[in-house]
Design an enzyme around this catalytic site. Structure first.
Site: not given
Length: 427
Positions: A391, A349, A277, A262, A352
């Protein structure tokens, strides 16, 4: 993608759903585009019908030796033939304009999704476990990793620039162990089928799951026009693209452990330190393909499967129901699982899980057949992280930190660590 027939019959409902999502009303615009499409198609069909009819009339006129009428009809057919290409192009443009507009409309939230502007309006579904209690100070993962000597951001930047990480030794093994643990759990305990799929896909695959055209700036593209997957949701969901499935074979449940890519174009200035991130990260993805009746129950099941990973690792977390303003583009309802990070003193988070209804299926033309029913139905699709490996690594480092700076390996990962029970400072 939403059904234009449904939109025509529910203009108010669409605009209300968009309002809940913080978007502008679009029903009137979409109906106008559909009216234009219908008008152009009708005009083209009328021209084609008249051409065919006139061609038959030419034969009849010639049989009656009415050469004057035959020549007149031939001229009419020639005029229609000359104007058909422009009419056909007009039809293509009208269809493309409607399709493009529909492709940019987000999904309709379910009725029980909390209405809100952003993440501050999300609602706690439940909380599992408790925050760790120590006598020593908490640290963020990048402090821990650098002090251990197995997390290197400077060398990563030398290789690739910002938002990349080099892990070595036992931290690299811990990352690998986490991915294997997740795959084994989902395949042997949760009934998912492991898939090894491409990391580069064509436009159609990205379009099918809703990444294109709206989110192109968040993606990486190769020089030959392929896209690096931002998540294995793209490949796993598109496995059924263009197919007709038998209802009795549903649900299909797929899992894959892959790198994800990403560009984080919209995240400038956010989480710039550490590996929270990243442009490239590992994730264990979960995808379900169901019929229309069972997708809601499957959403609860999928979320529980992701939660079980954190339970087994002894991590404290909470599960949130996202508000309409915080949900993803293709979701009808989303649960975010947020793990506790002591170093940040907050929840972040880690998974999801979303139910998308037939939103993606319409884009992919993925349908199923009900026994003794001639009409095909669109499948429902669901996706979730089971979970984000990087994460989860961060969470273990921060939650299993010892006073001497070492990190204890959770019991569930010991079979994957080759006898290592603790990660200590490099010699």
């Amino acid at each position: 993608m939403l059904d234009i027939k449904w939109i025509r019959e529910n203009e108010g409902a669409l605009d209300e759903a968009l309002r809940k999502r913080g978007a502008e009303p679009m029903a009137a615009t979409l109906v106008a585009l559909d009216d234009k499409r219908r008008s152009v198609i009708q005009k083209l069909q009328d021209m084609q019908s008249r051409r065919n009819a006139a061609s038959k009339e030419i034969g009849a006129a010639m049989a009656q030796k009415n050469s004057e009428l035959a020549e007149k009809l031939k001229a009419e057919v020639a005029r229609i033939k000359d104007t058909l290409p422009a009419a056909e192009q007009e039809e293509r443009e009208a269809v493309a304009a409607l399709d493009d507009a529909l492709s940019r409309i987000p999904n309709i939230p379910l009725d029980d999704v909390p209405v809100g502007k952003d993440e501050h309006d999300n609602v706690v579904k439940h909380v599992v476990g408790e925050k760790p209690r120590w006598n020593h100070a908490a640290k963020e993962h990048f402090e821990i990793g650098e002090e251990l000597g197995y997390m290197d951001f400077e060398r990563a930047a030398k290789l690739s620039g910002a938002r990349f990480t080099v892990l070595t030794g036992p931290l690299a093994r811990l990352e690998r162990a986490l991915g294997q643990f997740m795959l084994d759990m989902h395949t042997t305990e949760h009934g998912y089928t492991e898939v090894s799929s491409p990391l580069m896909v064509r436009d159609e695959a990205m379009y099918g799951t809703g990444q294109l055209p709206k989110f192109a700036e968040d993606l990486f593209r190769t020089t030959d026009g392929r896209w690096l997957i931002p998540t294995a949701e793209v490949t796993l969901t598109n496995l059924v693209s263009g197919e007709v499935l038998e209802q009795e074979k549903l649900p299909l449940r797929f899992t894959a452990l892959t790198p994800s890519f990403r560009s984080e174009a919209g995240s400038a200035g956010r989480d710039t330190r550490g590996m929270l991130r990243q442009h490239q990260f590992w994730k264990c993805e979960l995808v379900s393909i169901t019929d229309q009746e069972t997708s809601i129950a499957e959403h609860e099941r999928m979320t529980e499967c992701a939660e079980n990973v954190l339970k087994r690792l002894g991590l404290h977390f909470r599960t949130m129901t996202l508000s309409t303003g915080d949900m993803g583009f293709g979701a009808r309802k989303t649960y975010d699982i947020e793990v506790w990070l002591p170093g940040q003193d907050t929840y972040r988070e880690i998974s999801s899980c979303s139910v998308c209804g037939d939103f993606q299926a319409r884009r992919m033309n993925a349908r199923y057949r009900v026994k003794d029913d001639k009409n095909l139905k669109f499948v429902h699709t669901l996706n979730g992280s089971g979970v984000a490996v990087g994460r989860c690594l961060i969470a273990i480092m921060e939650n299993y930190l010892n006073e001497d700076g070492s990190v204890t390996i959770p019991d569930a990962l010991l079979p994957y660590m080759g006898g290592l029970t603790k990660i200590e400072r490099a010699a």
